[in-house]
Write a protein that holds these residues in place. Structure first.
Motif, PDB file in Angstrom:
ATOM      1  N   PHE A  67      31.716  50.912  46.824  1.00  0.00           N
ATOM      2  CA  PHE A  67      32.942  51.618  46.438  1.00  0.00           C
ATOM      3  C   PHE A  67      33.431  51.095  45.093  1.00  0.00           C
ATOM      4  O   PHE A  67      33.509  49.895  44.877  1.00  0.00           O
ATOM      5  CB  PHE A  67      34.046  51.390  47.471  1.00  0.00           C
ATOM      6  CG  PHE A  67      33.828  52.122  48.763  1.00  0.00           C
ATOM      7  CD1 PHE A  67      32.840  53.089  48.879  1.00  0.00           C
ATOM      8  CD2 PHE A  67      34.622  51.852  49.869  1.00  0.00           C
ATOM      9  CE1 PHE A  67      32.640  53.772  50.077  1.00  0.00           C
ATOM     10  CE2 PHE A  67      34.427  52.517  51.069  1.00  0.00           C
ATOM     11  CZ  PHE A  67      33.433  53.478  51.175  1.00  0.00           C
ATOM     12  N   THR A  68      33.752  51.993  44.205  1.00  0.00           N
ATOM     13  CA  THR A  68      34.370  51.564  42.951  1.00  0.00           C
ATOM     14  C   THR A  68      35.233  52.730  42.484  1.00  0.00           C
ATOM     15  O   THR A  68      35.610  53.581  43.283  1.00  0.00           O
ATOM     16  CB  THR A  68      33.323  51.086  41.917  1.00  0.00           C
ATOM     17  OG1 THR A  68      33.996  50.720  40.723  1.00  0.00           O
ATOM     18  CG2 THR A  68      32.283  52.151  41.628  1.00  0.00           C
ATOM     19  N   TYR A 258      28.660  46.049  33.882  1.00  0.00           N
ATOM     20  CA  TYR A 258      29.143  47.172  34.686  1.00  0.00           C
ATOM     21  C   TYR A 258      28.647  47.133  36.119  1.00  0.00           C
ATOM     22  O   TYR A 258      29.377  47.416  37.053  1.00  0.00           O
ATOM     23  CB  TYR A 258      28.699  48.493  34.045  1.00  0.00           C
ATOM     24  CG  TYR A 258      29.809  49.196  33.325  1.00  0.00           C
ATOM     25  CD1 TYR A 258      30.828  48.479  32.710  1.00  0.00           C
ATOM     26  CD2 TYR A 258      29.858  50.585  33.261  1.00  0.00           C
ATOM     27  CE1 TYR A 258      31.852  49.128  32.050  1.00  0.00           C
ATOM     28  CE2 TYR A 258      30.880  51.230  32.598  1.00  0.00           C
ATOM     29  CZ  TYR A 258      31.862  50.508  31.989  1.00  0.00           C
ATOM     30  OH  TYR A 258      32.874  51.157  31.329  1.00  0.00           O
ATOM     31  N   ALA A 262      29.966  40.361  41.101  1.00  0.00           N
ATOM     32  CA  ALA A 262      31.021  39.537  40.506  1.00  0.00           C
ATOM     33  C   ALA A 262      30.546  38.128  40.181  1.00  0.00           C
ATOM     34  O   ALA A 262      30.904  37.563  39.153  1.00  0.00           O
ATOM     35  CB  ALA A 262      32.231  39.490  41.441  1.00  0.00           C
ATOM     36  N   GLU A 263      29.667  37.574  41.062  1.00  0.00           N
ATOM     37  CA  GLU A 263      29.283  36.170  40.816  1.00  0.00           C
ATOM     38  C   GLU A 263      28.463  36.001  39.535  1.00  0.00           C
ATOM     39  O   GLU A 263      28.360  34.887  39.015  1.00  0.00           O
ATOM     40  CB  GLU A 263      28.552  35.567  42.031  1.00  0.00           C
ATOM     41  CG  GLU A 263      27.274  36.292  42.440  1.00  0.00           C
ATOM     42  CD  GLU A 263      27.518  37.374  43.496  1.00  0.00           C
ATOM     43  OE1 GLU A 263      28.645  37.927  43.549  1.00  0.00           O
ATOM     44  OE2 GLU A 263      26.572  37.672  44.255  1.00  0.00           O
ATOM     45  N   ASP A 264      27.888  37.091  39.040  1.00  0.00           N
ATOM     46  CA  ASP A 264      27.122  36.988  37.791  1.00  0.00           C
ATOM     47  C   ASP A 264      27.957  37.341  36.562  1.00  0.00           C
ATOM     48  O   ASP A 264      27.450  37.332  35.446  1.00  0.00           O
ATOM     49  CB  ASP A 264      25.913  37.925  37.838  1.00  0.00           C
ATOM     50  CG  ASP A 264      24.922  37.505  38.922  1.00  0.00           C
ATOM     51  OD1 ASP A 264      24.969  36.334  39.330  1.00  0.00           O
ATOM     52  OD2 ASP A 264      24.122  38.359  39.353  1.00  0.00           O
ATOM     53  N   CYS A 265      29.225  37.687  36.759  1.00  0.00           N
ATOM     54  CA  CYS A 265      30.054  38.056  35.616  1.00  0.00           C
ATOM     55  C   CYS A 265      30.633  36.811  34.959  1.00  0.00           C
ATOM     56  O   CYS A 265      30.685  35.736  35.551  1.00  0.00           O
ATOM     57  CB  CYS A 265      31.195  38.979  36.059  1.00  0.00           C
ATOM     58  SG  CYS A 265      30.603  40.616  36.539  1.00  0.00           S
ATOM     59  N   TYR A 266      31.063  36.987  33.740  1.00  0.00           N
ATOM     60  CA  TYR A 266      31.662  35.882  33.007  1.00  0.00           C
ATOM     61  C   TYR A 266      32.995  35.502  33.647  1.00  0.00           C
ATOM     62  O   TYR A 266      33.797  36.369  33.987  1.00  0.00           O
ATOM     63  CB  TYR A 266      31.885  36.310  31.559  1.00  0.00           C
ATOM     64  CG  TYR A 266      32.495  35.210  30.728  1.00  0.00           C
ATOM     65  CD1 TYR A 266      31.710  34.138  30.292  1.00  0.00           C
ATOM     66  CD2 TYR A 266      33.850  35.214  30.416  1.00  0.00           C
ATOM     67  CE1 TYR A 266      32.269  33.106  29.553  1.00  0.00           C
ATOM     68  CE2 TYR A 266      34.415  34.185  29.673  1.00  0.00           C
ATOM     69  CZ  TYR A 266      33.616  33.140  29.251  1.00  0.00           C
ATOM     70  OH  TYR A 266      34.177  32.120  28.534  1.00  0.00           O
ATOM     71  N   GLY A 267      33.198  34.215  33.819  1.00  0.00           N
ATOM     72  CA  GLY A 267      34.448  33.746  34.424  1.00  0.00           C
ATOM     73  C   GLY A 267      35.484  33.450  33.357  1.00  0.00           C
ATOM     74  O   GLY A 267      35.271  32.599  32.497  1.00  0.00           O
ATOM     75  N   VAL A 268      36.580  34.150  33.390  1.00  0.00           N
ATOM     76  CA  VAL A 268      37.642  33.966  32.401  1.00  0.00           C
ATOM     77  C   VAL A 268      38.534  32.815  32.850  1.00  0.00           C
ATOM     78  O   VAL A 268      39.140  32.877  33.922  1.00  0.00           O
ATOM     79  CB  VAL A 268      38.455  35.263  32.239  1.00  0.00           C
ATOM     80  CG1 VAL A 268      39.605  35.046  31.262  1.00  0.00           C
ATOM     81  CG2 VAL A 268      37.549  36.381  31.755  1.00  0.00           C
TER      82      VAL A 268
END
Lengths: 348, 348
Positions: A67-68, A258, A262-268
């Motif tokens: 879902f998105t 895209y 989430a775990e592979d996204c850059y952590g801000v």
């Protein structure tokens, strides 16, 4: 009548989070045909003129159980994306009796000819089963657009007058900057419109790009400060020319993440600055503002374009067989200007 | 007159990003004295009644070369924090001739007696040398507050009527929720006020706490759903009771990272949801809204308190010598309710 060739681009396989592969996830098929004299059964026939590959479409090429914000596309059917302009050789209740032609603007399958409304490529969306934030991408209607009569090329409907321009328009409506703006990707389809719109509002504009040629383009758009963020220290430029009251983030184009988990996204790590500096971060989707703002957009922006007040860089890919290449150019960094697929050369 | 003892809490040493150490960074000194008959030279004398240790003060205990939203405190001087109520045994131009007493509310040094305005503990702030987002914390004036005449304890000025209550008040003014809110730390000083304010506005409220006793307290505040986020899967609770239109984040109390360098902070990997779900994130500092909202806050909230419509849990630390322990309880997880340091027992 003999069957007419009707090549198409098929969404053949759900990709993983990695890159899309031509011939695997997206497949060009030259064999299909269409009988242009077959009964339309209340529908109308469209001929595809121009197609606009767009970053947000990557999100739709996914496992439908995820879902998105968007509904997914349907495997085995033609890619369904915003058609910037489609001529309708026959239109209306009376079928072919009425030969009035309209140029339409909206979503259509990636093929030469389609009978509209094209329901097979529509995702079967039951809103009750989806979170409230999901938007049915297939709910957008095709609508007629006026002939520019040579004041600007038809292809502008797939760039400045398409999703990139509309995104800038809707985004600037949702949080209006009033003094100094920084646009990260100022040479992109969306970013270049944001730069020009901010200048038109009288703001001081700082913008960056990833190559010196892009910086030159940004400067030609009227930005007060333009720099290459790969060869210049961004923080120093902003320290010298700041403080800002507005930042247009390229999250709108954060294509590389895209479809990543989430775990592979850059952590801000600097979110605490939101309160320390009293920031407001506003997310928006162009689809949300579309129904309210599209009429204003289509009334105001073509005029600016006809007056030569808006610049746009497009890279034309001629032929539907170049469609996949055009789409993939958004991801591999090779795009030069907004890619536009010219399906009918008369409308380039 | 003989010198009167005037114990104080000194900010003795700039701490690193680690925990504050009693006796090293903050030192209690029992030896200082004051001559209460010395000339006031146009100032006025205050006696400290109650003190409120607050999370945001940790940010002020830093190397002054680090720029952030607050001005730093001055090493070697008493801690300077919000004094919730201070009686002024002598007040006004006429010195001690006029013996009218006022209870004041604002920032004051952590000591028994002070001659106001106390300039030594003021950070020498030249705004031209600082970023526009820096707020001069020492610019807040002491102002008189009315006697509750037993309708509620004076200590409420250091909790519900102090920074925690004001933070909730200012925050809810900056983005007004209208349907369903989730408050992460619903039992905290700020969170418990947010829960109650949202209920007063007729919202459905979900709130969580880190212990079952806190969950009971949250339920007593009127929350529709209350749960222990350490023993329950947060995402499931929200999925069941969502969707939300408002989330009160405890960034307001993200104490553990207040003074950590960005590289040691938690990296938030889900920022793309800001656009995918059209989120708006609004940062605010209570100091920004204070001048506009404090009069309204002091007019409205004491009435609710007197009517028994606002609950508050306080943990009293009696004696200035307990001040450091009270402050450190904010960081080591041992606090039970909003800590309040009672310097003068008559005002507990």
């Amino acid at each position: 009548m003999l069957p007419t060739p009707n090549p198409r681009v098929i969404y053949a396989k759900v990709p993983g989070p990695g890159p899309l592969v031509a011939g695997e996830h997206l497949v060009y098929e030259s064999a299909p045909t269409i009988d242009l004299d077959a009964p339309l059964r209340g529908g109308f026939l469209t001929k595809t003129l121009l197609l606009s590959p767009e970053p947000f479409m990557r999100e739709r090429l996914r496992d439908p159980s995820i879902f998105t914000y968007s509904t997914p596309m349907v495997v085995g059917q033609p890619c369904r994306r915003r058609l910037r302009a489609g001529a309708s050789p026959s239109f209306g209740e009376g079928g072919r009796q009425s030969q009035r032609l309209y140029v339409l603007y909206g979503f259509t399958p990636w093929e030469h000819y389609s009978v509209q409304p094209y329901v097979d490529a529509r995702f079967d969306f039951a809103s009750a089963n989806y979170p409230s934030y999901t938007f049915d991408m297939d709910s957008m209607l095709l609508r007629p657009v006026p002939d520019p009569h040579g004041a600007f090329p038809w292809s502008r409907f797939a760039s400045v007058l398409g999703m990139p321009g509309l995104t800038a328009f809707v985004g600037l409506e949702s949080v209006a900057p009033d003094m100094k703006a920084y646009v990260f990707s100022g040479a992109s389809g969306v970013g270049s419109m944001v730069v020009q719109s901010c200048k038109a509002k009288g703001l001081r504009v700082i913008a960056s790009g990833s190559a010196d040629s892009k910086v030159d383009f940004i400067r030609s758009l009227g930005a007060d400060v333009a720099f290459n963020y790969k060869t210049t220290i961004l923080a120093s430029v902003l320290a010298e020319h700041g403080p800002l009251d507005y930042y247009w983030d390229n999250a709108c184009g954060a294509i590389s993440e895209y479809n990543a988990p989430a775990e592979d996204c850059y952590g801000v790590k600097t979110l605490a600055l939101v309160f320390k500096r009293r920031l407001r971060i506003q997310g928006f989707l162009v689809s949300d503002g579309m129904s309210a703002l599209l009429p204003r957009f289509l009334a105001e922006v073509p005029v600016l374009l006809a007056q030569g007040k808006l610049k746009s860089e497009e890279q034309l890919f001629v032929g539907l067989e170049k469609g996949i290449e055009a789409f993939l150019s958004l991801y591999d960094g090779t795009s030069k200007g907004k890619p536009v697929v010219v399906v009918d050369e008369a409308y380039a």
